[in-house]
Design an enzyme around this catalytic site. Structure first.
Site, PDB file in Angstrom:
ATOM      1  CE1 TYR A  12      47.508  46.460  39.321  1.00  0.00           C
ATOM      2  CE2 TYR A  12      49.184  46.945  40.945  1.00  0.00           C
ATOM      3  CZ  TYR A  12      48.779  46.268  39.813  1.00  0.00           C
ATOM      4  OH  TYR A  12      49.643  45.416  39.168  1.00  0.00           O
TER       5      TYR A  12
ATOM      6  CE1 TYR B  33      39.116  35.397  41.300  1.00  0.00           C
ATOM      7  CE2 TYR B  33      39.686  37.426  40.154  1.00  0.00           C
ATOM      8  CZ  TYR B  33      39.125  36.171  40.141  1.00  0.00           C
ATOM      9  OH  TYR B  33      38.566  35.672  38.986  1.00  0.00           O
TER      10      TYR B  33
END
Ligand SMILES: [Zn+2]
Lengths: 392, 140
Positions: free
Chosen positions: A288, A336
């Protein structure tokens, strides 16, 4: 005490899909959520009538009091297991363990997990400001005017002070993610960047520059989970869930017992133990990356390097394709997309694509096992999942 | 409309925290200490988070501590804080042990260091609230 390997290999991902991500104004948050669902069901080769469990998370841009029920209604399905994960990062991810346990216990057979938000196109500027300014303890943090990047800057400064981590090493995390995004045709940010570009970007909260912070995106992702016994009845090779672990240490950063070591230590240890695997067995990882310092702390806490060494680990290129631990191969939240609460689900879908060997130009050769780690709050709530091509 | 700084959020005391904020109004910093296990805690709670004994006692804090970590906020959270950037957000570890979040005043951002000794001061906000803030400790 439950058996340590209680869920190992009992549940598999048989469908996975992302929507278009980045700037997707043609869909609202709900539109993205059901689009992710439609794509994942098609990928799994099943119809909606086979779904008897549904998991969603709430959306800032289009919230519902009963979100999962609202999505079930929208899709006209009648699940017997129906859960809304109410917060972001780690919690939208830890619900996977809950869903897998429901399948293993026979509560339901096929769970659709679908999550989306429209943070880039669906929020007014005022709504966006409100989200940011409502993060923190209402009585003992928010009156001081903290920002979300500032909360993470506090942990970055502590890590730099304790271990000598440098701004260049933080920047290397952003550069690593961008290199992968350049190989992902769907990524929101594909322009090449160098460490100097990160350091030259606007300072947001020292030591975090704009490019140390993740994106603000529209997008959704979904997976279909079912029992290992049924996992062979789908078009793609199943990807088995081998280990789960969670760790929850605090909610507010001012109450954290440590600023430089997180409950990823516990979540990782629990996941490795269930899987019967260790960090050296992982062919890739998705960590993360809401802010660059988070990645360094999590890499250390998950055992990929010793405390204080993650900065050098990333700067030396070990997280690139062909490196020791290819990381965030879709580009991550930094390059992304990052639509907020659903964030970690894009790590899960990427791990599935990699383990099916369908990741195109960013494929990790011969990938057999992967680790995905989500965190939420301010280093508060951690969830680790280990996946593999084989059930055992 | 008046001063945009009036839009800065103020705490809303609860029954458990009202004595803390009332003392801040008199420019006194209080902590809670458990009569059963002697643990200090912050933020104020209805029970001791170490042993769950009821009714922790209020005690005067020294008001002294050190910077556990800090950042310089360059981009304000809302227009209400626009006049304050750049401001130093800090985690202060009080000499008694507990950590609290605050801001550092009377200190240039470039001069702040982790471990630096600080002492409490108070700032007035709307609705008769005084917020504990910190400044570099006076030499002694
Ligand atoms: Zn006690």
């Amino acid at each position: 005490m439950a058996e340590r390997d209680s869920l190992r290999g009992k549940v598999a991902v048989v469908g996975a899909a992302d929507t278009a991500v980045g700037k997707v104004p043609q869909f609202s948050a709900t539109g993205l959520c059901v689009d992710a669902a439609r794509r994942a069901l098609a990928d799994a080769g099943i119809g909606k009538q086979q779904v008897d469990g549904l998991v969603t998370c709430n959306a800032f841009a289009e919230p519902y009091m009963y979100h999962a029920e609202a999505i079930a209604e929208y899709l006209q399905i009648d699940p017997r297991y129906c859960v809304t994960a109410v917060a972001g990062g780690g919690t939208t991810f830890s619900i996977l363990q809950n869903a897998a346990a429901a399948i293993a216990a026979g509560v339901c057979e096929t769970v659709l997990v679908t999550m989306a938000d429209s943070l880039r196109s669906g929020l007014t500027r005022e709504q966006a400001m409100l989200i940011q300014s409502s993060t923190g303890h209402p009585e003992f943090e928010i009156p001081y005017g903290p920002t979300v990047p500032a909360f993470y800057a506090l942990i970055a400064q502590a890590h730099m002070h304790r271990y000598g981590t440098t701004p260049e090493q933080l920047a290397a995390v952003a550069v690593s993610g961008r290199k992968h995004a350049m190989r992902n045709p769907h990524a929101q940010m594909r322009e090449p960047i160098e460490i100097a570009d990160v350091l030259a970007s606007r300072m947001i909260a020292d030591p975090l520059h704009l490019l140390d912070c993740s994106l603000v995106s529209d997008g959704g992702a979904a997976v279909v989970l079912t029992s290992a016994e049924r996992a062979g009845d789908h078009p793609h090779a199943p990807v088995y869930l081998l280990g789960f672990g969670e760790g929850h240490s605090h909610e507010h950063i001012s109450q954290a017992r440590s600023l430089t070591t997180s409950a990823a230590v516990e979540s990782g240890r629990r996941a490795y133990r269930m899987a019967g695997l260790g960090p050296a067995d992982m062919d890739l990882a998705w960590i993360y990356d809401c802010f660059t310092p988070v990645v360094l702390i999590e890499l250390e806490d998950l055992g990929f390097c010793a405390k204080g060494e993650a900065g050098a680990f990333v700067a030396e290129g070990h997280t690139g394709l062909g490196g020791q631990l290819p990381m965030n191969t879709n580009g991550g939240l930094l390059s992304y997309c990052h639509p907020g609460n659903p964030g970690s689900l894009f790590g899960l879908t990427e791990a599935v694509f990699q383990l099916r060997h369908q990741a195109g130009e960013r494929q990790v050769g011969g990938a057999e096992t992967a680790l995905v780690h989500g965190q939420g709050g301010i280093m508060s709530s951690h969830a680790t999942v280990i996946l593999g091509r084989e059930a055992q | 409309m008046g001063d945009p700084r009036d839009a800065r959020p103020v705490p809303r005391p609860t029954p458990a925290t009202a004595p803390f904020w009332a003392a801040c109004r008199e420019h006194r910093l209080l902590l809670q200490r458990c009569p059963a296990c002697q643990a200090y805690q912050f933020y104020p709670r209805t029970l001791c988070s170490a042993c769950l004994a009821h009714e922790p006692e209020w005690v005067a804090a020294s008001g002294r501590g050190s910077v556990r970590s800090f950042t310089v906020i360059r981009h304000p959270v809302s227009p209400a804080f626009a006049d304050e950037v750049p401001y130093v957000l800090a985690l202060v570890r009080l000499d008694e042990g507990p950590t609290l979040m605050s801001v550092l005043r009377h200190c240039a951002p470039a001069d702040v260091t982790i471990g630096m000794p600080v002492e409490v001061a108070f700032e007035e906000r709307r609705d008769e609230v005084s917020l504990p803030v910190f400044r570099p400790a006076a030499g002694d």
